[in-house]
Motif scaffolding. Sequence first.
Motif, PDB file in Angstrom:
ATOM      1  N   SER A 139      41.334  33.063  27.755  1.00 50.30           N
ATOM      2  CA  SER A 139      40.646  33.898  26.768  1.00 50.30           C
ATOM      3  C   SER A 139      39.167  34.078  27.086  1.00 50.30           C
ATOM      4  O   SER A 139      38.553  33.258  27.773  1.00 50.30           O
ATOM      5  CB  SER A 139      40.779  33.267  25.377  1.00 50.30           C
ATOM      6  N   HIS A 140      38.610  35.191  26.586  1.00 48.97           N
ATOM      7  CA  HIS A 140      37.178  35.479  26.659  1.00 48.97           C
ATOM      8  C   HIS A 140      36.650  35.495  28.097  1.00 48.97           C
ATOM      9  O   HIS A 140      35.528  35.082  28.371  1.00 48.97           O
ATOM     10  CB  HIS A 140      36.383  34.461  25.832  1.00 48.97           C
ATOM     11  N   VAL A 141      37.458  35.946  29.010  1.00 52.35           N
ATOM     12  CA  VAL A 141      37.040  36.108  30.408  1.00 52.35           C
ATOM     13  C   VAL A 141      36.650  37.566  30.623  1.00 52.35           C
ATOM     14  O   VAL A 141      37.250  38.479  30.051  1.00 52.35           O
ATOM     15  CB  VAL A 141      38.175  35.701  31.370  1.00 52.35           C
ATOM     16  N   THR A 142      35.628  37.781  31.478  1.00 50.13           N
ATOM     17  CA  THR A 142      35.230  39.139  31.849  1.00 50.13           C
ATOM     18  C   THR A 142      35.380  39.311  33.357  1.00 50.13           C
ATOM     19  O   THR A 142      34.839  38.505  34.128  1.00 50.13           O
ATOM     20  CB  THR A 142      33.765  39.419  31.455  1.00 50.13           C
ATOM     21  N   ILE A 143      36.116  40.316  33.752  1.00 53.67           N
ATOM     22  CA  ILE A 143      36.263  40.647  35.175  1.00 53.67           C
ATOM     23  C   ILE A 143      35.773  42.077  35.340  1.00 53.67           C
ATOM     24  O   ILE A 143      36.380  43.025  34.834  1.00 53.67           O
ATOM     25  CB  ILE A 143      37.710  40.486  35.646  1.00 53.67           C
ATOM     26  N   HIS A 160      33.040  34.517  34.083  1.00 53.72           N
ATOM     27  CA  HIS A 160      32.698  35.908  34.392  1.00 53.72           C
ATOM     28  C   HIS A 160      32.828  36.133  35.889  1.00 53.72           C
ATOM     29  O   HIS A 160      32.274  35.383  36.700  1.00 53.72           O
ATOM     30  CB  HIS A 160      31.265  36.224  33.959  1.00 53.72           C
ATOM     31  N   ILE A 161      33.574  37.162  36.255  1.00 56.56           N
ATOM     32  CA  ILE A 161      33.715  37.582  37.644  1.00 56.56           C
ATOM     33  C   ILE A 161      33.036  38.945  37.760  1.00 56.56           C
ATOM     34  O   ILE A 161      33.437  39.905  37.100  1.00 56.56           O
ATOM     35  CB  ILE A 161      35.193  37.695  38.070  1.00 56.56           C
ATOM     36  N   GLY A 162      31.997  39.041  38.594  1.00 58.07           N
ATOM     37  CA  GLY A 162      31.187  40.244  38.672  1.00 58.07           C
ATOM     38  C   GLY A 162      31.835  41.374  39.440  1.00 58.07           C
ATOM     39  O   GLY A 162      32.891  41.233  40.067  1.00 58.07           O
TER      40      GLY A 162
END
Length: 366
Positions: A139-143, A160-162
């Motif tokens: 949950s709450h991951v940004t890719i 976070h994965i940029g």
Amino acid sequence: MSQTIAQIAKALDAQAVGDLEISVTSAAEPASAGADQIALAMSSKYAEGLAQGSARAALLWEGADWQAYGLEAAIFVTRPRLAMAGLSKAFDPGPEIAPGIHPSSLVDPSAQIAPGAAIGPFTVIGRDVVVGPNARIASHVTIAEGARIGADALILAHSHIGAGVIVGDRLICQPGAKIGADGFSFVTPETSTVEEARASLGKTNEIHEQSWVRIHSLGSVEIGDDVEIGANSCIDRGSVRATSVGHGTKLDNLVHVAHNVQVGRDCLLCAGVGVAGSSKIGDRVVLAGQVGVSDNVFIGDDVVTGGGTQIFTNVPSGRVIWGSPAVKMDQQIDLNKSVRRLPRLFAQVAELRETVTRLTQKGGTE
């Protein structure tokens, strides 16, 4: 996740004796182990605890008289920590991430989500992202846009994965890790006091006002297979070329890898390590806790450092170093011994000075 003694022995490739159909649900220290647990007594110094606990089976050191401890089964191991790796894997269920894409997540229509992938609640996956087979994203991951996630990756909450970041298969990304933030790179229109001080080793010209101009990060981050990134660790994107981390390397919590850094294969970077920009680290390097690496430094293969080491210059392959500034470990130990002797040396010098003064005064009166 109950396991029989036979199953555990097979997973560890170890010899087992006794009732191999005994089932256990977890592992425990000998003194506190229950009847449904396997006791960890892989050294004779832990044997006393077996009598205090209720375990029916135990992991023991080779040659142990298992029946003398009242056990019904035993597994013999030669390398305890390696056995712990296999045992802990057998009993670890991993995080609960439901299969499929959670309804609360936001996945761009252009993203490619491979079969078997699981995406948890409140996760955001951007344009043209590729998520490999059986990857699990909590949950709450940004890719961000254009990132590529390998097969069987595990990315835990609040990571976070940029944009454009490439990570290999079987990545483990602990909670809060940030991969692909911009590098910390700034310049002044005129020569800065920092540049003057570095070039002159401390001397600076007239101090003048300065303003910093940002150098944007155009590169990305490339991470190999079987890499683990610890909680709240940060890997910055490169200025032009990618920052890279090689296959099998493990980063502990709170590790910072700056822009343009290249980290080799099978390295260990322990808690609090900071590697400054454009440094290159070879294969199988171990940087112990709170080690600092200056910018543009080369560290050769198989280097091992003691905790708190500060590396300001290149380090040849195979060297064991410690201290600030870093020197060979045996040399640093000798330096530490010499420092501890200083109070006694000062006392001896003071005593000698008093004796010389007394003798001089006595000679002057005769």
